[in-house]
Design a protein around this motif. Structure first.
Motif, PDB file in Angstrom:
ATOM      1  N   LYS A   1     107.914  10.418 -40.513  1.00 59.74           N
ATOM      2  CA  LYS A   1     106.855  10.842 -39.602  1.00 59.74           C
ATOM      3  C   LYS A   1     105.480  10.399 -40.112  1.00 59.74           C
ATOM      4  N   GLY A   2     104.659   9.898 -39.201  1.00 53.43           N
ATOM      5  CA  GLY A   2     103.308   9.463 -39.542  1.00 53.43           C
ATOM      6  C   GLY A   2     103.206   8.000 -39.935  1.00 53.43           C
TER       7      GLY A   2
ATOM      8  N   ALA B   1      92.669   9.096 -28.658  1.00 52.70           N
ATOM      9  CA  ALA B   1      93.863   9.930 -28.824  1.00 52.70           C
ATOM     10  C   ALA B   1      95.039   9.271 -28.125  1.00 52.70           C
TER      11      ALA B   1
ATOM     12  N   GLU C   1     107.004   4.917 -34.019  1.00 51.94           N
ATOM     13  CA  GLU C   1     107.039   5.662 -35.270  1.00 51.94           C
ATOM     14  C   GLU C   1     108.342   5.365 -36.000  1.00 51.94           C
TER      15      GLU C   1
ATOM     16  N   ASP D   1      92.536   9.219 -33.833  1.00 49.07           N
ATOM     17  CA  ASP D   1      92.219  10.176 -32.769  1.00 49.07           C
ATOM     18  C   ASP D   1      90.725  10.286 -32.489  1.00 49.07           C
TER      19      ASP D   1
ATOM     20  N   ALA E   1      96.716   4.351 -36.530  1.00 42.45           N
ATOM     21  CA  ALA E   1      97.323   5.049 -35.396  1.00 42.45           C
ATOM     22  C   ALA E   1      96.823   6.478 -35.241  1.00 42.45           C
ATOM     23  N   ASP E   2      96.486   7.140 -36.296  1.00 44.70           N
ATOM     24  CA  ASP E   2      96.137   8.561 -36.221  1.00 44.70           C
ATOM     25  C   ASP E   2      94.641   8.834 -36.344  1.00 44.70           C
TER      26      ASP E   2
ATOM     27  N   SER F   1      90.076   4.558 -32.621  1.00 42.44           N
ATOM     28  CA  SER F   1      91.299   4.788 -31.875  1.00 42.44           C
ATOM     29  C   SER F   1      91.113   6.025 -31.013  1.00 42.44           C
TER      30      SER F   1
ATOM     31  N   SER G   1     101.991  10.564 -26.778  1.00 44.37           N
ATOM     32  CA  SER G   1     103.339  10.518 -27.318  1.00 44.37           C
ATOM     33  C   SER G   1     104.315  10.337 -26.169  1.00 44.37           C
TER      34      SER G   1
ATOM     35  N   TYR H   1     104.203   3.979 -38.829  1.00 49.39           N
ATOM     36  CA  TYR H   1     104.514   3.227 -37.622  1.00 49.39           C
ATOM     37  C   TYR H   1     104.901   1.794 -37.959  1.00 49.39           C
TER      38      TYR H   1
END
Length: 142
Positions: free
Chosen positions: A59-60, A123, A55, A93, A90-91, A121, A126, A62
């Motif tokens: 934030k959010g 989940a 990251e 999920d 990436a997000d 993708s 982190s 990459y």
């Protein structure tokens, strides 16, 4: 996967390769297929990748993680290439998203086709803040 708007190769057999780095497990080749008009489905073309995304300070967002796709003729000559940045997905999920990448002739000037890809993708896990990453460098004397 589907190859769209790819003309001039109708009825010819071609192959799609992919790579994400130099490791053997990060590259592959799909079975050869025959081009069928403006929309050619590439059957059984599934890639399972595991990669670490770092990251950025915002934030959010990459750091870039590219996958290259290369379309070759039967003789192994490169016809065109395209890139996808996995960091953009990436997000997801677990959700699936379709994206299109431009496949351009060598040297990147002429648009040859569009490659439609469905990306899912799972989940992510982190692992910590990028600021906490340490680098250990040893010289040959140590």
């Amino acid at each position: 996967l589907m190859l769209c708007d790819f003309t001039g190769y109708d009825g010819q057999e071609v192959t799609m390769k992919w790579r994400r780095g130099k490791k053997d497990e990060n590259q592959g080749r799909f079975r050869p297929f025959v081009v069928t008009g403006k929309r050619t489905e590439i059957k059984d073309a599934i890639i399972n990748l595991h990669c670490t995304l770092f990251e950025k300070a915002r934030k959010g967002y990459y750091e870039e993680k590219l996958v290259q796709f290369v379309l070759e003729n039967k003789a192994g000559k490169k016809i065109c290439t395209g890139l996808i940045d996995l960091a953009q997905f990436a997000d997801l999920d677990g959700r699936t998203e379709e994206t299109i990448t431009e496949m351009r002739a060598p040297k990147g000037k002429v648009l040859k086709a569009n490659l439609m890809i469905s990306i899912k993708s799972v989940a992510g896990v982190s692992t910590g803040e990028s600021e906490n990453t340490e680098c250990l460098i040893l010289s040959s004397e140590e």
